[in-house]
Enzyme design. Structure first.
Site, mmCIF file in Angstrom:
data_model
loop_
_atom_site.group_PDB
_atom_site.id
_atom_site.type_symbol
_atom_site.label_atom_id
_atom_site.label_comp_id
_atom_site.label_asym_id
_atom_site.label_seq_id
_atom_site.Cartn_x
_atom_site.Cartn_y
_atom_site.Cartn_z
ATOM 1 N N ASP A 109 4.366 98.861 -15.892
ATOM 2 C CA ASP A 109 3.493 99.759 -15.177
ATOM 3 C C ASP A 109 4.001 101.301 -15.504
ATOM 4 O OD1 ASP A 109 2.240 100.882 -12.712
ATOM 5 O OD2 ASP A 109 2.865 98.777 -11.783
ATOM 6 N N ASP A 123 -0.916 103.396 -13.140
ATOM 7 C CA ASP A 123 -1.170 103.601 -11.624
ATOM 8 C C ASP A 123 -2.104 104.710 -11.632
ATOM 9 O OD1 ASP A 123 0.222 102.786 -9.187
ATOM 10 O OD2 ASP A 123 0.588 104.831 -8.969
ATOM 11 N N GLU A 134 -5.690 101.243 -13.348
ATOM 12 C CA GLU A 134 -5.814 101.006 -11.778
ATOM 13 C C GLU A 134 -6.945 102.260 -11.252
ATOM 14 O OE1 GLU A 134 -3.588 100.811 -7.334
ATOM 15 O OE2 GLU A 134 -3.230 102.390 -8.791
ATOM 16 N N HIS A 179 -0.483 93.731 -5.431
ATOM 17 C CA HIS A 179 0.757 94.009 -4.349
ATOM 18 C C HIS A 179 0.140 94.960 -3.257
ATOM 19 C CE1 HIS A 179 0.678 97.122 -7.381
ATOM 20 N NE2 HIS A 179 1.301 98.067 -6.507
ATOM 21 N N ASP A 180 -1.079 95.535 -3.293
ATOM 22 C CA ASP A 180 -1.277 96.450 -2.343
ATOM 23 C C ASP A 180 -2.567 95.864 -1.320
ATOM 24 O OD1 ASP A 180 0.015 98.582 -3.575
ATOM 25 O OD2 ASP A 180 -1.600 99.036 -5.029
HETATM 26 C C1 NOJ Z 1 -0.862 102.305 -6.369
HETATM 27 C C2 NOJ Z 1 0.345 101.204 -6.442
HETATM 28 O O1 NOJ Z 1 -0.438 100.161 -6.775
HETATM 29 C C3 NOJ Z 1 0.851 101.216 -5.068
HETATM 30 O O2 NOJ Z 1 1.443 100.271 -4.746
HETATM 31 C C4 NOJ Z 1 1.429 102.622 -4.852
HETATM 32 O O3 NOJ Z 1 1.904 102.824 -3.582
HETATM 33 C C5 NOJ Z 1 0.468 103.822 -5.106
HETATM 34 N N1 NOJ Z 1 -0.378 103.648 -6.329
HETATM 35 C C6 NOJ Z 1 1.528 105.070 -5.334
HETATM 36 O O4 NOJ Z 1 2.052 105.318 -6.620
#
Ligand code: NOJ
Length: 537
Positions: A101, A203, A266, A327-328
């Site tokens: 990442d 990210d 992402e 994971h989000d």
């Molecule tokens: C995206 C990530 O997937 C998430 O988990 C994170 O909180 C935010 N970006 C901030 O980095």
């Protein structure tokens, strides 16, 4: 027609590991690198080709590693640099690629760069971050909101200016208009690429450049009560700015300094904007993540439309990709239900393009309810009670029925799912019809059948809960028939062009069945139909 798919990241299957929750080796209740090494044989047996690790770098953990204080180290919670090197060797020896990442949009507020930057207005690193004067009344420079609640600006009392943070105040945004920032992050990339890392998942790549004038964002006319407060304004000036594509192209140039690496972005944007991240002449990200399946209404017509729209939006030569969980976002098994999670798996692994699996989805892990006193996610802490919490999709991997699910010898950092004594790798491995075996069979079939690998996506007209498509290449075709509903369905084979035999059913009990005049599907069943093994069509 065969549309390529020659590179490893095109024919490979990706698997996201959330390291805190995969395997703990030192009984502190948090997963670590040595734990991942222990579990590589599992990943090999599953059949995946690449693992992406959420951040493992030194971090105060305000956002569980997405707040990095040293881009080239390893947080002691996860192990040492030697552990990481050992993981690289072991993974590569097992035929697995390793994706890290990269979090270039922001650092931790404890990163030495930010500590320097905030030390005075004329510090050489001041411009590495985004500083603005207060408005005359002392308030924040504009109306931009933090995704985790509140203003996106925090006043630094000592120097009298605000700094911008798209996420937590502990995550100040870097200034990507500054060439030194670009070079510094490029060097971070080279550091890991030299170690043999096979690529990066970047990210919030669409956030990297902000409007040069920091204009106010417009209100969101579609905001609904109960949604997170940052959605009250649109992000017209704070994300997806035209200049971002040059930044992405710069990262891609670094990737291309090395053989055979991949840049994944992402990006949560509608397709027409998402596909711009492939870059001019495809010199951007090779895989801008396609998250459409994370939020779609789970109906045959909605999913069919998403596939059609995505396929139509892809630039010529751009390679597609699909994601069911991360994971989000809430676990797929909870979004669509346990029965449909199998259908979703068949969809993910038969669509055209690279699939990314989220750890635990292959054993049907569901979203775990988190009691208020167990909440760890800063998003939920800042914006409580409306369901934004991400802890429920980050709970420990369920390996076996021992007290801590084989994840750890100590109490895990997040609670285990209450069904882990039944729903775990050991039990599901012993059940030939489990979702785990379905995932394995789908992965094997994708590897065996060139049409699933690189064949065209050919939609077939269908109604109701039926989703029907073919994957066709010069070598033959496979037809995928999915019942997205809870009622049985019956299809006339000729009309739908079904011939051959069932290569795989999501219920794992009718492989080899010849297709007769009609195909009957049970509730929540999907099948892949093709020529019997060894026979061309
Ligand atoms: C995206 C990530 O997937 C998430 O988990 C994170 O909180 C935010 N970006 C901030 O980095």
């Amino acid at each position: 027609m065969d549309r390529g798919g020659g590179a490893w990241w095109q024919h490979g299957i990706f698997y996201q590991i959330y390291p805190r929750s995969f395997q703990d080796s030192n009984a502190d209740g948090v997963g670590d690198i040595a734990g991942i090494i222990e579990r590589l044989p599992y990943l090999q047996a599953l059949g995946v080709d690449a693992i992406w690790l959420s951040p493992i770098f030194p971090s105060p953990m305000a956002d569980f590693g997405y707040d990095i204080s040293d881009y080239t180290g390893i947080d002691p919670l996860f192990g040492t640099s030697e552990d990481f090197d050992a993981l690289m060797s072991a993974a590569h020896a097992a035929g697995l690629k390793v994706i890290l990442d990269l979090v270039p949009n922001h650092t931790s507020d404890r990163h030495p760069w930010f500590i320097e930057a905030r030390s005075s207005r004329d510090n050489p690193k001041r411009d590495w971050y985004l500083w603005r004067d207060p408005k005359p009344d002392g308030s924040a420079p504009n109306n931009w909101l933090s995704e985790f609640g509140g203003s996106a600006w925090t006043l630094d009392d000592a120097t009298g200016q605000y700094y911008y943070h798209a996420f937590l105040a502990q995550q100040p945004d870097l200034n990507w208009r500054n060439p030194q920032v670009r070079e510094a992050i490029h060097e971070v990339m080279r550091f890991w690429l030299r170690k043999g890392v096979d690529g990066f998942r970047v990210d919030v790549i669409w956030h990297l450049i902000k409007d040069a004038e920091f204009r106010d964002n417009p209100p969101n006319p579609f905001y609904r009560e109960g949604r997170p407060p940052h959605e009250k304004i649109l992000t017209q000036y704070s994300t997806d700015q035209p200049e971002v594509h040059e930044v992405v192209a710069g990262m891609r140039r670094v990737i291309d300094e090395f053989d055979d690496r991949v840049l994944i972005g992402e990006i949560y944007l509608p397709f027409e904007r998402l596909v711009a991240y492939y870059g001019n002449d495809l010199r951007g990200a090779q895989m801008p993540f396609n998250f459409a399946l994370l939020s779609t209404l789970w109906s045959a017509r909605s999913v069919e439309k998403i596939i059609a729209d995505y396929e139509a939006a892809l630039p010529k030569g751009a390679w597609p990709n699909w994601v069911l969980g991360n994971h989000d976002r809430p676990r797929v098994a909870s979004r669509v239900g346990a029965a449909q999670a199998r259908v979703a798996a068949m969809l993910l692994l038969t669509l055209r393009g690279t699939p990314t699996l989220y750890y635990g989805d292959e054993i049907g892990m569901h979203q775990v309810a988190i009691a208020p006193d167990q909440v760890r996610d800063p998003f939920e802490k800042n914006v409580p009670g409306i369901g934004v919490g991400r802890d429920g999709c980050r709970t420990p991997m369920q390996w076996d029925a021992t007290p801590y699910a084989g994840f750890s010898a100590a109490k895990p950092w997040l609670p285990l799912a209450d069904d882990f004594r039944h729903e775990n790798v050991v039990n599901l491995d012993a059940d030939a019809q489990s979702i785990l075996h379905l995932y394995k069979a789908l992965i094997q079939l994708k590897k065996q059948l060139p049409q699933l690998q690189s064949g065209d996506y050919v939609p077939v007209a269908a109604e109701g809960d039926l989703l029907l498509y073919r994957r066709a290449s010069d070598g033959g075709a496979a037809t995928i028939v999915l019942n997205l509903g809870a009622e049985p369905l019956s299809i006339e084979s000729d009309a739908a062009g079904l011939a051959g035999e069932i290569l795989l059913s999501t219920l794992m009990d009718r492989n080899g069945e010849r297709i007769g005049d009609r195909l009957d599907l049970r509730a929540d069943e999907g099948v892949i139909i093709g020529a019997p093994a060894g026979q061309a069509e």
